[in-house]
Design a protein around this motif. Structure first.
Motif, PDB file in Angstrom:
ATOM      1  N   LYS A   1     -35.628  84.077  37.560  1.00 11.87           N
ATOM      2  CA  LYS A   1     -34.675  84.032  36.205  1.00 11.87           C
ATOM      3  C   LYS A   1     -33.106  83.845  36.941  1.00 11.87           C
ATOM      4  O   LYS A   1     -32.700  83.283  36.616  1.00 11.87           O
TER       5      LYS A   1
ATOM      6  N   LYS B   1     -37.789  77.522  32.531  1.00 20.61           N
ATOM      7  CA  LYS B   1     -37.729  78.370  32.988  1.00 20.61           C
ATOM      8  C   LYS B   1     -36.742  79.684  33.024  1.00 20.61           C
ATOM      9  O   LYS B   1     -36.752  80.399  32.393  1.00 20.61           O
ATOM     10  N   LEU B   2     -35.504  79.177  31.925  1.00 22.46           N
ATOM     11  CA  LEU B   2     -34.461  79.313  31.949  1.00 22.46           C
ATOM     12  C   LEU B   2     -34.826  80.140  30.284  1.00 22.46           C
ATOM     13  O   LEU B   2     -34.634  80.890  29.989  1.00 22.46           O
TER      14      LEU B   2
END
Length: 569
Positions: A535, A566-567
């Motif tokens: 991240k 993913k964020l």
């Protein structure tokens, strides 16, 4: 010298003997003649074009159809006064029937004068279009006219209606005139074609991909070297042309989502027959395309420059002065103090219509060979480390090129050293010291709100406000990374917070840790999990790409949907 290859499409059989007789005397012409009227004539014309004809010759409606079907010049065999006189005199001695001459205005105007002058008993009828031929002939037949004199279409239609159709034929003098016209046309075309071939060769040697278009959208010329065909959709081309029409100013666009990015440079060329739009396409080199060191933009929207503090208010007022827009400018400040934002604001505030080129310089100066500066452009040279004399020596040639093209040069420096200033003669340049975030606390409220708005627009985050006690805590932090660090932390908070307001508890749950202990290097904790490391890498790349998700995803080798997931997780 080679012979001029002329293809003659005779609309009627009787013309062939005249052509055969004349071509023996034309030593510089290679004449091939065939008989074919209208659609049949067009078919023959296409074959002659494929077989290498230089010029085509025909008559009347057949010649008109041929012009629409082939790219070769088509010469029309005109009906002369001799042709009309000869045909009219032949028709008068044909019989005592009522006679009429039927044709288009180009025939009937001259014929009416001859008939009137010689007091011949012959009706002259002008037809407005080909579809009117048979209705007019039927009216004449019903009125007792049995003999009709006209062109191929008229005489054939008369024959089908049981009338006596006589053809106005072209004599040798008319055919000879058309051969002379073809000869002269070829000579003028030959020069134009030769010039065109030479120009195309020069464009190919210089690797120029060009398209010329009329104001109403017709393509006049195109030449492709790096591209096999037009590299953009016609819709994009039309949009750029419309923008040119509205602004009347040159346009440069960088197409970044292509396999290899390229640049479009569009401008008007004034011509006596109307404006011509010139589109120049240029591939950016693979090195430049894959490099993060050079960013080329055409800024349209003016970026916001937060200036509530006294320091930033003074800076904003200074860059808005007209004199500053043309001078060499030196912006000095720590990493993340907003030097790039000031440069972008200056470029748009003074309505510069050229490019904004941002070059990041580390150990060496990146290649700028792909950049074609327009007048009123801005070149921002950002030094991530203190510049040295080696940089200065290499920049001297660039400065000459920039000055010749009326481009404003802006230096972004951590500090200005005397040797560098002296070498580049920056003593009289306008110098602006950017304050650290700790020296402009009044701006933090507005900066945070601006960042929340930006993240809501590009990431779809929910928070739109920060509670007062949370804002006071943000102001109490030390920000070694200045605006960059504040923005990165606000982004974390915006992603984490699922409600509309960021509370003080949110700050406690997402504690602030500086990631700017060593300039802009990524800071990893030894206790970070693989997911946390991933991240942080994504956030770092996003920051470096100015939060452009498409560029960040491409650089990371993932798609935008994966980046977003993913964020969020």
């Amino acid at each position: 010298m080679r012979k001029i290859h002329i293809g003659v499409i005779a609309p009627y059989e009787a013309m062939l003997p005249l052509i055969d007789e004349l071509k023996e005397e034309q030593s510089d012409l290679l004449i091939v003649a065939e008989v074919g009227d209208l659609e049949r004539g067009v078919e023959l014309a296409r074959k002659m074009e494929q077989n290498g004809a230089d010029i085509l010759i025909s008559r009347g409606g057949t010649a008109k159809l041929m012009r629409e079907a082939v790219s070769l010049p088509v010469v029309d065999i005109h009906i002369s006064g001799y042709d009309l006189l000869r045909s009219i005199m032949l028709a008068t001695g044909h019989s005592n029937d009522k006679k009429a001459l039927v044709g288009f205005p180009n025939i009937t105007l001259g014929a009416a004068s001859i008939i009137s002058l010689l007091e011949i008993d012959m009706k002259v009828v002008t037809i407005p279009g080909a579809s009117e031929v048979e209705p007019i002939l039927l009216e004449l037949k019903n009125a007792g006219y049995l003999t009709v004199l006209g062109d191929v279409v008229t005489s054939n239609s008369a024959a089908r209606l049981g009338m006596n159709g006589l053809l106005i034929q072209s004599g040798q003098e008319s055919i000879l005139e058309s051969l002379d016209e073809a000869r002269q046309l070829f000579k003028s075309q030959q020069k134009s074609q030769q010039t065109l071939r030479v120009l195309r060769e020069l464009l190919n040697e210089s690797k120029q991909d060009v398209l010329l278009m009329t104001e109403d959208g017709q393509i006049l010329f195109e030449n492709w070297t790096a591209f096999k065909k037009l590299p953009v959709a016609e819709k994009e081309l039309a949009s750029t042309k419309q923008q040119l029409l509205e602004t009347n100013e040159e346009i440069i666009k960088i197409i970044e989502d292509a396999k290899i990015p390229f640049r479009i440079h569009a401008k008007f060329i004034e011509d006596r027959d109307g404006k011509i739009v010139s589109f120049n396409f240029k591939r950016l080199s693979t090195a430049s395309a894959n490099s993060n060191a050079v960013r080329i933009e055409q800024l349209i929207q003016q970026p916001s420059l937060v200036a509530e503090s006294a320091e930033m208010t003074a800076i904003k007022k200074l860059v808005e002065e007209p004199a500053v827009a043309g001078d060499t400018l030196v912006l000095i400040g720590q990493t993340g103090t907003g030097k790039t934002s000031v440069a972008r604001y200056l470029h748009t505030f003074h309505q510069k219509n050229g490019l904004f080129v941002h070059v990041k310089i580390d150990a060496s100066l990146p290649s700028l060979d792909d950049i074609e500066f327009l007048p009123n452009s801005t070149l921002l040279l950002e030094f991530s480390k203190s510049p040295d004399l080696n940089h200065a020596h290499k920049l001297r040639d660039l400065m000459v090129h920039v000055e010749e093209n009326n481009v404003q040069l802006i230096y972004s420096l951590l500090a200005l050293h005397h040797s560098f200033e002296e070498e580049l003669e920056l003593q009289e340049a306008v110098k602006i010291q950017l304050p650290s975030l700790a020296d402009r606390l009044e701006d933090i409220d507005y900066l945070v709100r601006q960042f929340l708005t930006e993240f809501h627009q590009i990431l779809g985050t929910r928070p739109i406000k920060v509670r007062d006690d949370a804002m006071q805590q943000l102001k109490s932090y030390k920000w070694p990374g200045n605006l960059n660090e504040l923005k990165a932390y606000v982004k974390k908070l915006a992603i984490f917070e699922k409600e509309y307001v960021i509370e003080k508890e949110t700050l406690d749950q997402v504690p602030f840790t500086t990631a700017f202990q060593q300039a802009d290097q990524l800071s990893l904790d030894k206790n970070d999990t693989l997911k946390e490391i991933e991240k942080k890498i994504i956030e770092q790349v996003l920051s470096e790409e100015n939060f452009n998700q498409t560029k960040a995803a491409n650089r990371l080798g993932i798609n935008r949907a994966t980046l977003w997931r993913k964020l969020k997780n």
